[in-house]
Write an enzyme that holds these catalytic residues in place. Structure first.
Site, PDB file in Angstrom:
ATOM      1  CG  ASP A 147     -42.840 -45.918 -46.297  1.00 44.43           C
ATOM      2  OD1 ASP A 147     -43.376 -44.888 -46.510  1.00 44.43           O
ATOM      3  OD2 ASP A 147     -41.943 -46.208 -45.920  1.00 44.43           O
ATOM      4  CG  HIS A 200     -38.136 -44.289 -42.308  1.00 44.59           C
ATOM      5  ND1 HIS A 200     -39.298 -44.509 -41.066  1.00 44.59           N
ATOM      6  CD2 HIS A 200     -37.684 -42.961 -42.797  1.00 44.59           C
ATOM      7  CE1 HIS A 200     -38.928 -43.505 -40.115  1.00 44.59           C
ATOM      8  NE2 HIS A 200     -38.761 -42.697 -41.194  1.00 44.59           N
TER       9      HIS A 200
HETATM   10  C1  LIG Z   1     -40.280 -43.476 -46.948  1.00 41.67           C
HETATM   11  C2  LIG Z   1     -40.936 -42.595 -45.532  1.00 41.67           C
HETATM   12  N1  LIG Z   1     -41.336 -44.102 -44.386  1.00 41.67           N
HETATM   13  C3  LIG Z   1     -41.957 -43.793 -43.219  1.00 41.67           C
HETATM   14  C4  LIG Z   1     -41.335 -42.728 -42.597  1.00 41.67           C
HETATM   15  C5  LIG Z   1     -42.204 -42.305 -40.917  1.00 41.67           C
HETATM   16  O1  LIG Z   1     -43.029 -41.395 -40.873  1.00 41.67           O
HETATM   17  P1  LIG Z   1     -43.857 -41.251 -39.965  1.00 41.67           P
HETATM   18  O2  LIG Z   1     -43.070 -40.454 -39.428  1.00 41.67           O
HETATM   19  O3  LIG Z   1     -45.011 -39.557 -40.618  1.00 41.67           O
HETATM   20  O4  LIG Z   1     -45.212 -42.159 -39.509  1.00 41.67           O
HETATM   21  C6  LIG Z   1     -41.008 -41.717 -43.247  1.00 41.67           C
HETATM   22  C7  LIG Z   1     -40.472 -40.296 -42.564  1.00 41.67           C
HETATM   23  O5  LIG Z   1     -39.617 -39.791 -42.531  1.00 41.67           O
HETATM   24  C8  LIG Z   1     -40.693 -41.786 -45.048  1.00 41.67           C
HETATM   25  O6  LIG Z   1     -39.257 -40.516 -45.302  1.00 41.67           O
END
Ligand SMILES: Cc1ncc(COP(=O)(O)O)c(C=O)c1O
Lengths: 145, 396
Positions: free
Chosen positions: B189, B112
């Site tokens: 993550d 992400h």
């Molecule tokens: C794998 C992954 N990492 C990080 C995030 C980021 O999360 P947040 O927007 O809640 O900080 C997401 C959210 O879509 C995610 O699916």
């Protein structure tokens, strides 16, 4: 919002998507501009051709129905127009996009106004207009000299 | 299950298939938030009156719930705004501590954006380099490549527990073991992982684990960074402000102990307490059975999609897959498909899923994603398929 049942404008938008007007790269175009929306891969390429000082737009590209329909509607509005009309059409787009179309506005503007109900996709609709903005600036710069 | 989720119970026609973006909230969480604001609201760690003492106890009790849930100690649980802030904290603070010119940070191409960009910023500042583990054709992490890429210059290895775009559970134990060999710190993550799996950070032996409350039945605006105490103690503060200092003079300040050192300012008290309630909710679930349910819905959809020659999917089911189906359509733009679904009150995700590098690997600019969850049923998948057929008629 245009008069008539809701489905009407959706069908018209879909029609502009499936049968985009002024689609293609014209021969001997004068200026062009390209815009990308990296969030969904849409891109449009707008071309301006000139004849007797008047301009006409065409476009190519790929994208979702809103992006393509918006491009098609924009080019429909700008055939054989002068710089002033190009500028005022950009201004009109901005007004319609911000506030909606007045009842007496033409159907094209009613259709563009209908797209305002997809705020998440506003960039899709604005993409060809951003290209037009760039082209109009170049055109304006040229007509100063 | 829908009856436990007021938004879904209140709108029986709604088909919510975007749980990977955020989950719907159970009644218990909503009620806990309301109870806090109605009867318990006061700032924490400040007032010496009973209301504040009470709020502080509830806030710290939520921290203990999180710590127990992931098998950490209380002081290793830092409340953040979410996964994104937790990763930024580590990349910035631990990056300052550990990165020198020529060092390497290893990620995967499937991350992400929130597990890419903070590292790029840290690398740029330190003159370090970010490298990316490729995926195999089956959209699994290429462990052989990882083995070849990890070297003594690798200071951090960061990857998702579960990919949000592919729904694949990454082999994090293997990657953590590889990182350990060269002394690299690992960050997992867990934005998707914590919402689907029981997490034991001691058993995983990762150095950091980040997750968001809102994907795991909790409120938005609250998340968790777990970090090993020895690391958190060695790292410089990330933000300055109230709560994080021990003593402030005009010449300088000294830092509070963990976890306050990394919690500058008034925290999201209600959010933390709501997250505590979300963890209680998760503890009441049979997580493996829930995962099997989600996966079965994913399989139902994948099988039905084989009847659509214009649809391209990217992942084959397996035990390392949570049922998320991401696909491209040869003639329907994902935005248009999502809009057609929306007309039938079906919520699906369309776009790059904040994973543009992965989209490049898949050879598409955007996809549609169906992410089933515990409150979805086979009829939800059927409703989606009906909308897909309708879209094909409209856009053919
Ligand atoms: C794998 C992954 N990492 C990080 C995030 C980021 O999360 P947040 O927007 O809640 O900080 C997401 C959210 O879509 C995610 O699916």
């Amino acid at each position: 919002m245009p008069a008539g049942p809701q489905a009407d404008w959706k069908e018209l938008i879909l029609d502009h998507y499936k049968n985009p007007r002024f689609f293609g790269e014209p021969t001997g175009w004068r200026w062009d501009a390209e815009e990308h929306n990296r969030t969904c891969g849409d891109h449009v390429h707008v071309y301006l051709s000139q004849a007797d000082g008047l301009a006409s737009l065409m476009f190519t590209g790929a994208g979702c129905s809103l992006c393509i329909a918006s491009s098609s509607l924009m080019c429909s509005l700008l055939q054989n127009v002068d710089l002033e009309t190009s500028r005022s059409t950009l201004g009109q787009f901005q007004r319609v996009w911000d506030q909606g179309a007045p009842n007496e506005a033409a159907e094209t503007w009613q259709l563009i106004a209908a797209l305002r109900q997809y705020p998440v996709r506003s960039r899709c609709v604005r993409l060809p207009w951003q290209a037009l903005q760039k082209i109009t600036e170049v055109w304006a710069g040229e007509s100063l000299v | 299950m829908k009856e436990l989720f007021p938004l879904l119970a209140g709108d029986p026609e709604l088909v919510y298939l975007d749980t990977a973006a955020t989950s719907q909230k159970p009644k218990s969480v909503i009620e806990r938030l309301e109870r806090y604001y109605r009867t318990e609201n006061a700032n924490v760690h400040r007032g010496v009156y009973e209301l504040s003492e009470h709020a502080t106890r509830a806030f710290e009790e939520a921290r203990r719930s999180v710590a127990r849930w992931i098998n950490a100690s209380d002081k290793e649980v830092i409340f953040t705004r979410g996964t994104t802030e937790a990763i930024n904290l580590v990349a910035s603070s631990a990056g300052h501590l550990r990165l020198s010119p020529g060092d390497e940070i290893l990620l995967t191409v499937a991350e992400h954006h929130s597990n890419i960009v903070p590292w790029q910023i840290a690398a740029q500042r330190a003159g370090a380099k970010v490298r990316y583990i490729p995926m195999t054709g089956a959209m699994r992490i290429d462990l052989d490549a990882a083995r070849a890429m990890i070297n003594p210059r690798t200071k951090f290895v960061a990857l998702a527990h579960i990919s949000n775009a592919l729904g694949v559970i990454h082999p994090i134990r293997e990657v953590i073991a590889l990182a350990k060999k060269v002394g690299a710190w690992t960050l997992i993550d867990g934005a998707q992982g914590a919402a689907h799996l029981a997490i034991d950070v001691r058993e995983l032996d990762c150095d950091f684990y980040a997750f968001s409350g809102h994907k795991a039945y909790g409120p938005t605006g609250i998340g968790v960074l777990y970090g090993k105490a020895e690391h958190l103690n060695a790292m410089p503060p990330y933000q300055g402000g109230g709560d994080m200092i021990e003593r402030v003079t005009l010449e300088g300040s000294t830092w509070n102990e963990l976890p306050s050192k990394f919690e500058a300012g008034t925290p999201h008290i209600a959010g933390a307490i709501g997250l505590g309630a979300a963890i209680e909710f998760m503890a009441s679930l049979d997580l493996p059975a829930t995962l099997a349910h989600d996966r079965a819905l994913g399989v139902q959809l994948l099988e039905a999609l084989t009847d659509f020659p214009n649809v391209k999917t990217f992942v084959k089911p397996g035990d390392d897959w949570i049922g998320i189906v991401t696909f491209a359509h040869a003639s329907i733009h994902p935005h248009d498909l999502a809009a057609i679904c929306d007309a039938s009150k079906i919520c699906i995700r369309a776009g790059h899923h904040c994973a543009q590098p992965l989209m490049e690997v898949l050879g598409v600019s955007a996809t549609a994603r169906v992410a089933p969850a515990l409150y979805n049923s086979r009829s939800d998948i059927e409703a989606f398929l009906k909308a897909l057929r309708k879209a094909e008629q409209l856009f053919a």
